[in-house]
Design a protein around this motif. Sequence first.
Motif, mmCIF file in Angstrom:
data_model
loop_
_atom_site.group_PDB
_atom_site.id
_atom_site.type_symbol
_atom_site.label_atom_id
_atom_site.label_comp_id
_atom_site.label_asym_id
_atom_site.label_seq_id
_atom_site.Cartn_x
_atom_site.Cartn_y
_atom_site.Cartn_z
ATOM 1 N N PRO A 42 0.813 -1.020 0.254
ATOM 2 C CA PRO A 42 -0.019 -0.223 -0.425
ATOM 3 C C PRO A 42 0.764 1.614 0.587
ATOM 4 O O PRO A 42 2.424 1.369 0.440
ATOM 5 C CB PRO A 42 -0.835 -0.355 1.327
ATOM 6 N N GLU A 43 0.440 2.576 -0.189
ATOM 7 C CA GLU A 43 1.563 3.081 -0.387
ATOM 8 C C GLU A 43 2.135 3.881 1.052
ATOM 9 O O GLU A 43 2.695 4.127 0.841
ATOM 10 C CB GLU A 43 0.263 4.451 -0.605
ATOM 11 N N GLU A 44 0.796 3.248 2.054
ATOM 12 C CA GLU A 44 1.833 4.153 3.591
ATOM 13 C C GLU A 44 2.483 3.487 3.601
ATOM 14 O O GLU A 44 3.794 3.737 4.039
ATOM 15 C CB GLU A 44 0.284 2.718 4.021
ATOM 16 N N ALA A 45 3.447 2.377 2.452
ATOM 17 C CA ALA A 45 4.594 1.926 2.794
ATOM 18 C C ALA A 45 5.826 2.465 2.692
ATOM 19 O O ALA A 45 6.541 2.530 3.703
ATOM 20 C CB ALA A 45 4.914 0.517 2.120
ATOM 21 N N ILE A 46 5.214 3.977 1.930
ATOM 22 C CA ILE A 46 6.172 4.607 2.060
ATOM 23 C C ILE A 46 6.304 5.756 3.007
ATOM 24 O O ILE A 46 8.313 5.701 3.365
ATOM 25 C CB ILE A 46 5.996 5.863 0.532
ATOM 26 N N GLN A 47 5.764 5.997 3.910
ATOM 27 C CA GLN A 47 5.878 6.512 5.247
ATOM 28 C C GLN A 47 6.352 5.664 5.914
ATOM 29 O O GLN A 47 7.454 6.332 6.727
ATOM 30 C CB GLN A 47 4.252 6.579 5.849
ATOM 31 N N GLN A 48 6.279 4.156 6.166
ATOM 32 C CA GLN A 48 6.654 3.497 7.110
ATOM 33 C C GLN A 48 8.044 3.267 6.851
ATOM 34 O O GLN A 48 9.233 3.331 7.732
ATOM 35 C CB GLN A 48 5.773 1.708 6.583
ATOM 36 N N ILE A 49 8.825 3.660 5.194
ATOM 37 C CA ILE A 49 10.180 3.211 4.931
ATOM 38 C C ILE A 49 10.653 4.542 5.624
ATOM 39 O O ILE A 49 11.560 4.656 5.803
ATOM 40 C CB ILE A 49 10.565 2.429 3.272
ATOM 41 N N GLU A 50 10.185 6.026 5.964
ATOM 42 C CA GLU A 50 10.735 6.747 4.795
ATOM 43 C C GLU A 50 11.304 7.611 7.562
ATOM 44 O O GLU A 50 12.202 7.985 7.304
ATOM 45 C CB GLU A 50 9.969 8.286 4.470
ATOM 46 N N PHE A 51 10.424 6.220 7.751
ATOM 47 C CA PHE A 51 10.211 6.484 8.852
ATOM 48 C C PHE A 51 11.544 5.613 9.285
ATOM 49 O O PHE A 51 12.313 5.930 9.781
ATOM 50 C CB PHE A 51 8.841 6.114 9.870
ATOM 51 N N ILE A 52 11.566 4.879 8.723
ATOM 52 C CA ILE A 52 12.624 3.660 9.043
ATOM 53 C C ILE A 52 14.334 3.836 9.233
ATOM 54 O O ILE A 52 14.844 4.088 9.752
ATOM 55 C CB ILE A 52 12.318 2.137 7.984
ATOM 56 N N LYS A 53 14.337 4.718 7.956
ATOM 57 C CA LYS A 53 14.946 5.762 7.296
ATOM 58 C C LYS A 53 15.996 7.100 7.832
ATOM 59 O O LYS A 53 17.095 7.272 8.517
ATOM 60 C CB LYS A 53 15.274 5.846 5.942
ATOM 61 N N LYS A 54 14.633 7.106 8.575
ATOM 62 C CA LYS A 54 15.354 8.568 9.329
ATOM 63 C C LYS A 54 15.415 8.118 11.211
ATOM 64 O O LYS A 54 15.918 8.723 11.663
ATOM 65 C CB LYS A 54 13.731 9.065 9.317
ATOM 66 N N ALA A 55 14.742 6.968 11.251
ATOM 67 C CA ALA A 55 15.603 6.592 12.744
ATOM 68 C C ALA A 55 16.484 5.517 12.844
ATOM 69 O O ALA A 55 17.954 6.172 13.730
ATOM 70 C CB ALA A 55 13.952 5.414 13.158
ATOM 71 N N GLN A 56 16.716 5.196 11.084
ATOM 72 C CA GLN A 56 18.219 4.989 11.489
ATOM 73 C C GLN A 56 19.491 6.119 11.332
ATOM 74 O O GLN A 56 20.473 5.917 12.480
ATOM 75 C CB GLN A 56 18.593 3.798 10.120
ATOM 76 N N GLN A 57 19.005 6.881 10.369
ATOM 77 C CA GLN A 57 20.066 8.031 10.658
ATOM 78 C C GLN A 57 19.825 8.458 11.943
ATOM 79 O O GLN A 57 20.981 9.683 12.353
ATOM 80 C CB GLN A 57 19.620 9.174 9.678
ATOM 81 N N LEU A 58 19.494 8.616 13.202
ATOM 82 C CA LEU A 58 19.120 8.949 14.373
ATOM 83 C C LEU A 58 20.363 8.056 15.449
ATOM 84 O O LEU A 58 19.942 8.320 16.132
ATOM 85 C CB LEU A 58 18.339 9.687 15.068
ATOM 86 N N GLY A 59 20.433 6.966 14.879
ATOM 87 C CA GLY A 59 20.940 6.446 15.345
ATOM 88 C C GLY A 59 20.401 4.989 15.989
ATOM 89 O O GLY A 59 21.262 3.970 16.977
ATOM 90 N N PHE A 60 19.064 4.990 15.678
ATOM 91 C CA PHE A 60 18.475 3.958 16.371
ATOM 92 C C PHE A 60 18.969 2.310 15.089
ATOM 93 O O PHE A 60 18.624 2.596 13.981
ATOM 94 C CB PHE A 60 17.043 4.139 15.805
ATOM 95 N N SER A 61 18.965 1.156 16.156
ATOM 96 C CA SER A 61 19.157 -0.028 15.795
ATOM 97 C C SER A 61 17.587 -0.543 14.903
ATOM 98 O O SER A 61 16.629 0.138 14.865
ATOM 99 C CB SER A 61 19.407 -0.859 16.465
ATOM 100 N N LEU A 62 18.096 -1.615 13.299
ATOM 101 C CA LEU A 62 16.631 -2.358 13.502
ATOM 102 C C LEU A 62 15.747 -2.586 14.354
ATOM 103 O O LEU A 62 14.097 -2.725 14.542
ATOM 104 C CB LEU A 62 16.833 -3.033 12.609
ATOM 105 N N GLN A 63 16.745 -3.559 15.637
ATOM 106 C CA GLN A 63 15.510 -4.068 16.710
ATOM 107 C C GLN A 63 14.903 -2.594 17.646
ATOM 108 O O GLN A 63 13.616 -3.108 17.967
ATOM 109 C CB GLN A 63 16.814 -4.407 17.226
ATOM 110 N N ASP A 64 15.869 -1.514 17.568
ATOM 111 C CA ASP A 64 15.185 -0.582 18.128
ATOM 112 C C ASP A 64 13.680 -0.093 17.382
ATOM 113 O O ASP A 64 12.685 0.324 18.199
ATOM 114 C CB ASP A 64 15.902 0.535 18.428
ATOM 115 N N ILE A 65 13.906 -0.266 15.955
ATOM 116 C CA ILE A 65 12.340 0.178 15.351
ATOM 117 C C ILE A 65 11.726 -0.340 15.273
ATOM 118 O O ILE A 65 10.528 -0.292 15.308
ATOM 119 C CB ILE A 65 13.501 0.604 13.989
ATOM 120 N N ALA A 66 11.999 -1.506 15.501
ATOM 121 C CA ALA A 66 11.255 -2.514 15.278
ATOM 122 C C ALA A 66 9.921 -2.484 16.233
ATOM 123 O O ALA A 66 8.494 -2.550 16.404
ATOM 124 C CB ALA A 66 11.610 -4.533 15.117
#
Length: 91
Positions: A42-66
């Motif tokens: 769904p188009e909402e997946a774009i927002q999910q990916i943008e959130f993940i990428k931004k969180a990674q830029q802020l230093g969060f691990s993928l486990q933290d993001i999950a």
Amino acid sequence: MQLKIGELAQKTHVSTATLRYYEQCGLLSRANRADNGYRYYPEEAIQQIEFIKKAQQLGFSLQDIATILQKRIIRVCIVIMGRNIVGSYFI
């Protein structure tokens, strides 16, 4: 509108392999599968990916993001149930 995995990858500047990995890890909502096996998001997946990428830029691990995503979804479900609204939302 539904996006094929390649379209989502192009719009978010993330590889298709990364999208599959995010889906496998539960970071990205499961794609709908067509009879031909194609993944449709769904188009909402774009927002999910943008959130993940931004969180990674802020230093969060993928486990933290999950963990963050899981808590956000749980909180939304509680609010929805409290209002007797049926639906699936991602904020």
